[in-house]
Motif scaffolding. Structure first.
Motif, PDB file in Angstrom:
ATOM      1  N   ASP A 163      -2.521  -4.770 -10.890  1.00  9.65           N
ATOM      2  CA  ASP A 163      -3.490  -3.977 -11.651  1.00  9.65           C
ATOM      3  C   ASP A 163      -4.030  -2.802 -10.849  1.00  9.65           C
ATOM      4  O   ASP A 163      -4.252  -1.724 -11.396  1.00  9.65           O
ATOM      5  CB  ASP A 163      -4.631  -4.856 -12.163  1.00  9.65           C
ATOM      6  N   GLY A 164      -4.217  -2.978  -9.549  1.00  6.83           N
ATOM      7  CA  GLY A 164      -4.645  -1.866  -8.701  1.00  6.83           C
ATOM      8  C   GLY A 164      -3.615  -0.748  -8.699  1.00  6.83           C
ATOM      9  O   GLY A 164      -3.956   0.435  -8.781  1.00  6.83           O
ATOM     10  N   MET A 165      -2.339  -1.114  -8.630  1.00  5.95           N
ATOM     11  CA  MET A 165      -1.270  -0.113  -8.669  1.00  5.95           C
ATOM     12  C   MET A 165      -1.203   0.573 -10.024  1.00  5.95           C
ATOM     13  O   MET A 165      -1.028   1.791 -10.103  1.00  5.95           O
ATOM     14  CB  MET A 165       0.080  -0.759  -8.363  1.00  5.95           C
ATOM     15  N   LYS A 202       2.414   1.750  -3.410  1.00  5.83           N
ATOM     16  CA  LYS A 202       1.414   2.216  -4.381  1.00  5.83           C
ATOM     17  C   LYS A 202       1.321   3.742  -4.370  1.00  5.83           C
ATOM     18  O   LYS A 202       1.355   4.382  -5.415  1.00  5.83           O
ATOM     19  CB  LYS A 202       0.059   1.604  -4.056  1.00  5.83           C
ATOM     20  N   TYR A 203       1.248   4.333  -3.177  1.00  6.93           N
ATOM     21  CA  TYR A 203       1.113   5.783  -3.087  1.00  6.93           C
ATOM     22  C   TYR A 203       2.414   6.500  -3.434  1.00  6.93           C
ATOM     23  O   TYR A 203       2.388   7.620  -3.919  1.00  6.93           O
ATOM     24  CB  TYR A 203       0.581   6.182  -1.712  1.00  6.93           C
ATOM     25  N   GLN A 262      -3.579   0.996 -12.234  1.00  2.91           N
ATOM     26  CA  GLN A 262      -4.720   1.898 -12.404  1.00  2.91           C
ATOM     27  C   GLN A 262      -4.528   3.182 -11.601  1.00  2.91           C
ATOM     28  O   GLN A 262      -4.818   4.264 -12.085  1.00  2.91           O
ATOM     29  CB  GLN A 262      -6.018   1.207 -11.970  1.00  2.91           C
ATOM     30  N   TYR A 263      -4.044   3.059 -10.378  1.00  9.20           N
ATOM     31  CA  TYR A 263      -3.847   4.220  -9.522  1.00  9.20           C
ATOM     32  C   TYR A 263      -2.771   5.150 -10.075  1.00  9.20           C
ATOM     33  O   TYR A 263      -2.969   6.360 -10.164  1.00  9.20           O
ATOM     34  CB  TYR A 263      -3.476   3.779  -8.101  1.00  9.20           C
ATOM     35  N   ALA A 264      -1.635   4.593 -10.432  1.00  7.59           N
ATOM     36  CA  ALA A 264      -0.485   5.410 -10.830  1.00  7.59           C
ATOM     37  C   ALA A 264      -0.466   5.754 -12.316  1.00  7.59           C
ATOM     38  O   ALA A 264       0.316   6.604 -12.734  1.00  7.59           O
ATOM     39  CB  ALA A 264       0.811   4.691 -10.459  1.00  7.59           C
ATOM     40  N   GLU A 265      -1.311   5.094 -13.093  1.00  7.94           N
ATOM     41  CA  GLU A 265      -1.369   5.332 -14.545  1.00  7.94           C
ATOM     42  C   GLU A 265       0.002   5.151 -15.191  1.00  7.94           C
ATOM     43  O   GLU A 265       0.496   6.030 -15.898  1.00  7.94           O
ATOM     44  CB  GLU A 265      -1.954   6.702 -14.841  1.00  7.94           C
ATOM     45  N   LYS A 302       3.187   7.856  -7.223  1.00  2.00           N
ATOM     46  CA  LYS A 302       2.824   9.202  -7.683  1.00  2.00           C
ATOM     47  C   LYS A 302       3.562  10.300  -6.913  1.00  2.00           C
ATOM     48  O   LYS A 302       3.405  11.467  -7.208  1.00  2.00           O
ATOM     49  CB  LYS A 302       1.318   9.421  -7.546  1.00  2.00           C
ATOM     50  N   ASP A 335       0.827  -1.218   0.000  1.00  2.00           N
ATOM     51  CA  ASP A 335       0.000   0.000   0.000  1.00  2.00           C
ATOM     52  C   ASP A 335       0.855   1.259   0.000  1.00  2.00           C
ATOM     53  O   ASP A 335       0.580   2.204  -0.743  1.00  2.00           O
ATOM     54  CB  ASP A 335      -0.952   0.019   1.200  1.00  2.00           C
TER      55      ASP A 335
END
Length: 105
Positions: A83-85, A44-45, A87-90, A48, A41
């Motif tokens: 995939d969650g990462m 992931k943040y 989508q979040y970070a593009e 960006k 988690d």
């Protein structure tokens, strides 16, 4: 499991979970580029963010430490970790665990 699949390694002695991209799997063990599952988690943040504190590593785990390898994949409508990462970070799959600092600046 195939090279370049995102996987979760369930490890023994000590018990831990490691998530990342599988590089190689053979009778000796697994080579994976990734991070401890507890850091997913936060990582992931950081994708960006302008600075990072979590850095993926390329690691070899001998087969005697590997209890299970699970493919990181969609379950019903819940995306995989990767995939969650993405989508979040593009970003692209190739950029997700890259070594190049420029991707995270």
């Amino acid at each position: 499991m195939e090279p370049n699949d995102f996987v979760i390694l369930h490890l023994l002695e000590p018990k831990e979970l490691f998530w990342g991209r599988l590089i190689r799997l053979d009778a000796a063990g697994a080579v994976i580029r990734g991070i401890d599952l507890k850091q997913v988690d936060s990582y992931k943040y950081e994708l960006k963010a302008t600075s990072r504190s979590i850095f993926p590593q390329t690691v070899f785990y001998p087969m005697r430490r590997i209890m299970q390898i699970a493919k990181d994949e969609w379950v019903d409508d819940i995306p995989s970790i990767a995939d969650g990462m993405l989508q979040y970070a593009e970003i692209s799959r190739d950029e997700l665990l890259c070594e190049d600092e420029a991707h995270f600046a």
